[in-house]
Design an enzyme around this catalytic site. Structure first.
Site, PDB file in Angstrom:
ATOM      1  CG  ASN A 152      -5.579  12.712   3.372  1.00  0.00           C
ATOM      2  OD1 ASN A 152      -6.574  12.101   2.977  1.00  0.00           O
ATOM      3  ND2 ASN A 152      -4.418  12.635   2.750  1.00  0.00           N
ATOM      4  N   GLY A 188     -13.622   4.324  -2.277  1.00  0.00           N
ATOM      5  CA  GLY A 188     -12.437   4.618  -3.072  1.00  0.00           C
ATOM      6  C   GLY A 188     -12.275   3.579  -4.156  1.00  0.00           C
ATOM      7  N   GLY A 189     -11.143   3.625  -4.844  1.00  0.00           N
ATOM      8  CA  GLY A 189     -10.927   2.726  -5.963  1.00  0.00           C
ATOM      9  C   GLY A 189     -10.790   1.280  -5.556  1.00  0.00           C
ATOM     10  CG  ASP A 199      -5.239   8.057   3.074  1.00  0.00           C
ATOM     11  OD1 ASP A 199      -4.554   7.021   3.156  1.00  0.00           O
ATOM     12  OD2 ASP A 199      -5.681   8.501   2.009  1.00  0.00           O
ATOM     13  CE  LYS A 208      -5.190  14.232  -0.393  1.00  0.00           C
ATOM     14  NZ  LYS A 208      -5.079  13.722  -1.772  1.00  0.00           N
ATOM     15  CB  ALA A 247      -4.860 -18.569  42.820  1.00  0.00           C
ATOM     16  CG  ASP A 289      -1.755  12.560   0.490  1.00  0.00           C
ATOM     17  OD1 ASP A 289      -1.626  13.536  -0.281  1.00  0.00           O
ATOM     18  OD2 ASP A 289      -2.648  11.714   0.372  1.00  0.00           O
ATOM     19  NE  ARG A 341      -8.602 -21.535  45.217  1.00  0.00           N
ATOM     20  CZ  ARG A 341      -8.007 -21.298  44.076  1.00  0.00           C
ATOM     21  NH1 ARG A 341      -8.175 -20.139  43.475  1.00  0.00           N
ATOM     22  NH2 ARG A 341      -7.241 -22.214  43.507  1.00  0.00           N
ATOM     23  CB  THR A 380      -2.024  15.800  -3.464  1.00  0.00           C
ATOM     24  OG1 THR A 380      -2.626  14.724  -2.741  1.00  0.00           O
ATOM     25  CG2 THR A 380      -3.071  16.479  -4.316  1.00  0.00           C
TER      26      THR A 380
END
Length: 808
Positions: free
Chosen positions: A624, A504-505, A637, A621, A421, A619, A428, A654
């Site tokens: 990635n 990862g770290g 990444d 490589k 509507a 980056d 309806r 890198t």
């Protein structure tokens, strides 16, 4: 390590001393002190900050919010910042327009020449308002003069850029009340009339005794505010205040003095056993002092159900629909967010922006219904949408019950019906009748929707058109098709944990599966304490921003963002084929021209997409690059990606992939990515990078001596060698794509057998198909749960680095 994101371990670095590990070459990021960068670095930082501010500003402008975020960097790159002093004319009426403006800060007034050439102020503009599109869309003269009333800063887009980016097709104009006129939603209201205590008591009692009004919950505390805005009108005998069938139903009346007759047309009563009268209408009631009528106008935008005529000279108090709804809808922020949650689950409204759904949430009216009451009736024309959030109803079609719907506030379940509507008048298709003792609904009519946002049909169509245009240029099969802009949201509670993909770290990547669709996703979970400890706040912000602003089949797609007490989380498409570095090592693919050509071509497509958005990746490589289950490669990444206009002086990447300008601190442009592409090709063909050495300073010395000193093994001679040397030129401007564009790379002999059109359409078969059993297969990943770092405490601050709202 790989999956949907590579997650290297952060390392402390100082100039000239970098700990290096070949097995897991971690990206480095260090912004050297400004005394090393000099004035050039400071200037570049300023330019790039200005560019990012443009993008962030565009994200706040409602006009641009329906434009996909990946297009904002492109728009920002053509925006020119203009500054105007107080009383400076920005555009003049009658002049030919060549530019479109968006105000970034300050205020301007709009003047139009009316009778006898006199200038009349018709509107004021503030930050976020736009003007000048008429000249660009229809090549018509300026229709008004706009003057700066303070110092104004604006973004300007030229006609040529506006049209080349297709903004005339993608942006939805026409709902900017500021420059259209001074007409407001409350323009039918009159100034409130002063009231005595007796007047206030009469009005309040009339409202309390109007049963229809009490369908709305919590009305009592709103009565004083409604009374305050009412005005008094004197009505002569014989005057009609309401005419049956009238669509202009905007007022509610309380009778202070006099008497009114309420009648309905006879044809409306046919079949009810009521005899015809001589006047073709039937008196169904009267309204006297202390009574009220017209309340349906306050609840719905619907035709008047009866005629109301004064039998004597009378006095009434009047309340307009706009003020009624404005007062009624001043809900708490918590209530608005609750209502917003209900709207999020209505697929028909998925085209709306977050801000638009917030507006609708504020416009919803809460109504209560009793057992046995029909909320909507089959075959009647409807213009109202309902969200049932408490209670239960039965659904009937052709007088037969077909189902029941139940909703609960405690269980946070809601049902909705009548949503079409909002688009157009539709009969309806069913009757909805209350089964529980009471039912509570949130209600919105089409008129309110359109006053807020314009026709829903136009919003849906423009939304689909933008999506269609964008996806026509990209792949439309596979996971990406499910992640189009009109996708349904993915909620964290609907996901189940499968396994660990990488560590990862300061983060880990896990595989999670959607419990309904069965689709798997990669979830990057970042610990806030570790992020703070290693100073990675900017990296986290950059990664999210970059992922939001890329939309390519060659770049891993962001799906949602989540926030928990100790973590920030990014949900991405899962690439279960594993990381390219691990694949090359396990399958012995080093030196394969077929494989290298395909993965390098994909990297070219990804870099081209990012560079169109003025974004440098920095980056590239094998770590990635990840593969999905079909072998299709994707760049991942984006933590070091950055929006750049001109140069950036941040030293990151890198070491084995560092370009000369990174080492020399002379400033990086998009050309730095083409250097890394050259190193990438060399590594895939030779199994090592061209400047490999045991110590970073030795790497840098080799880079500065140049690639021409290198010996190319047999696998890399010929076309691969020529392309590598064309990319690894010491001066950034001499690298192949910087001289002749990306086309010169695509036309290089290295790609002589590659069909770039087929590549763009994903019609090139990947040279390697990984073994992936199903959506839960993590066998191509080798993460050790023991490497997951324990959470660290973090300090709350107000810098906004951890602002990770769910993606819309």
């Amino acid at each position: 390590m790989g999956c949907a994101a590579s997650i290297g371990r952060p390392e402390e670095i100082t100039i000239g001393v970098i700990t290096q590990k070949r097995k897991a070459r971690s990206p480095l990021s260090s912004k050297f002190p400004s005394n090393l960068q000099g004035k050039q670095g400071e200037k570049a930082d300023s330019v790039n900050r200005e560019y990012q501010e443009k993008i962030e500003f565009l994200l706040t402008v409602p006009l641009f919010q329906r434009l996909p975020q990946d297009e904002h960097p492109v728009v920002a790159s053509v925006c020119e910042i203009c500054r105007f002093k107080r009383m400076d004319p920005i555009i003049r009426q009658g002049a030919r327009g060549e530019e479109f403006f968006v105000i970034k800060s300050g205020q301007a007034d709009v003047y139009a020449a009316k009778t006898e050439g006199k200038q009349e102020k018709i509107a004021s503009l503030k930050a976020g308002d736009h003007f000048g599109e008429g000249a660009l869309l229809r090549d018509e003269p300026r229709t008004a003069t706009i003057v700066a009333m303070s110092e104004v800063q604006a973004l300007k887009i030229k006609r040529s850029d506006f049209q080349s980016l297709g903004l005339h097709k993608k942006l939805k104009f026409g709902r900017r009340a500021a420059v259209s006129s001074n007409k407001q939603s409350f323009d039918k209201a009159k100034e409130p009339t002063p009231k005595t205590d007796v007047d206030k008591q009469l009005i309040a009692q009339a409202m309390r005794t109007n049963e229809n009004l009490w369908v709305i919950g919590n009305l009592e505390d709103k009565i004083p505010a409604m009374t305050a805005v009412m005005w008094k009108e004197y009505v002569k005998a014989g005057k009609r205040l309401i005419t049956e069938g009238d669509m202009e139903a905007d007022f509610f009346y309380v009778v202070q003095e006099g008497k009114f007759e309420i009648t309905v047309r006879e044809e409306k009563l046919q079949g009810l056993g009521i005899l015809k009268g001589p006047q073709n209408y039937l008196v169904v009631g009267q309204s006297r002092k202390g009574q009220s009528f017209g309340e349906v106008a306050l609840l719905y935008c619907s035709p008047r159900a009866a005629t109301v005529r004064a039998l004597t000279n009378s006095v009434v108090w009047v309340l307009d629909r706009a003020h009624f709804k404005d007062i009624l809808l001043k809900a708490s922020e918590a209530k608005i967010q609750e209502y917003r949650g209900y709207l999020d689950n209505v697929p028909l409204l998925s085209a709306l922006l977050k801000e638009e759904r917030n507006e609708l949430a504020r416009a919803l009216v809460e109504m209560h219904f009793s057992e046995g009451e029909k909320i909507i009736t089959q075959h009647e024309t409807g213009n109202t949408f309902y969200i049932l959030f408490a209670g239960s109803v039965d659904v009937y079609k052709d007088e037969m019950q077909v189902t029941s719907l139940e909703a609960s506030v405690s269980r946070k379940t809601a049902q909705y019906f009548g949503e079409y509507a909002l688009i157009e008048n539709e009969k309806r298709t069913a009757t909805i009748q209350v089964r529980s003792p009471t039912a509570r609904c949130l209600v919105l009519d089409r008129d309110s929707f359109q006053k807020l946002l314009g026709p829903l049909k136009e919003i849906i169509e423009s939304h689909k058109a933008i999506g269609k245009d964008r996806w026509a240029q990209e792949r439309t099969s596979g996971p990406e098709a499910a992640l189009a802009a009109d996708r349904e949201k993915i909620f964290k509670q609907d996901l189940s944990y499968v396994g660990l993909l990488g560590v990862g770290g300061f983060s880990k990547v896990e595989l999670w599966q959607h419990m309904v669709s069965g689709t798997s996703y990669a979830l990057k979970v970042m610990d806030r304490g570790h992020i703070q400890k290693h100073g990675m706040e900017d990296t986290v912000k950059s990664e999210k921003k970059a992922m939001l602003m890329t939309r390519s089949p060659w770049v891993v797609r962001l799906v949602e963002c989540y926030t928990s007490v100790n973590t920030l989380e990014i949900l991405m498409e899962a690439c279960l084929g594993g990381e390219l570095l691990a694949t090359y090592s396990r399958k012995g693919l080093w030196g394969s021209l077929e494989h290298t050509r395909y993965y390098v071509a994909g990297a070219v497509m990804a870099l081209e997409h990012m560079h169109e958005r003025r974004m440098v990746y920095r980056d590239l490589k094998p770590e990635n690059i990840v593969l999905n289950s079909g072998g299709h490669m994707k760049l991942t990444d984006l933590g070091l990606a950055k929006l750049v206009i001109g140069k950036t002086y941040t030293t990151c990447g890198t070491p084995e992939y560092f370009a000369p300008e990174v080492i020399a601190l002379s400033g990086q442009t998009l050309a730095v990515d083409w250097w890394t592409l050259g190193v990438f090709i060399y590594e895939l063909m030779c199994s090592s990078t061209p400047f490999i050495a045991s110590h970073p300073m030795q790497i840098y010395a080799k880079v500065m001596r140049g690639i021409d000193k290198n010996h190319f093994p047999g696998s890399c001679q010929g076309a691969p060698e020529h392309l590598v040397k064309a990319l690894l030129r010491p001066h950034p401007g001499e690298r192949l794509p910087m001289k002749n564009g990306v086309k010169s790379v695509k036309e290089h002999d290295f790609f002589e057998s590659l069909d770039w059109n087929a590549m763009r359409a994903d019609a090139v078969a990947p040279p390697y198909i990984p073994e992936v059993a199903d959506e839960r297969d993590v066998s191509n990943f080798f993460a050790d749960p023991k490497d997951v770092a324990s959470p660290l405490a973090f300090r709350e601050d107000d810098t906004g680095w951890d602002d990770f709202p769910t993606v819309d």
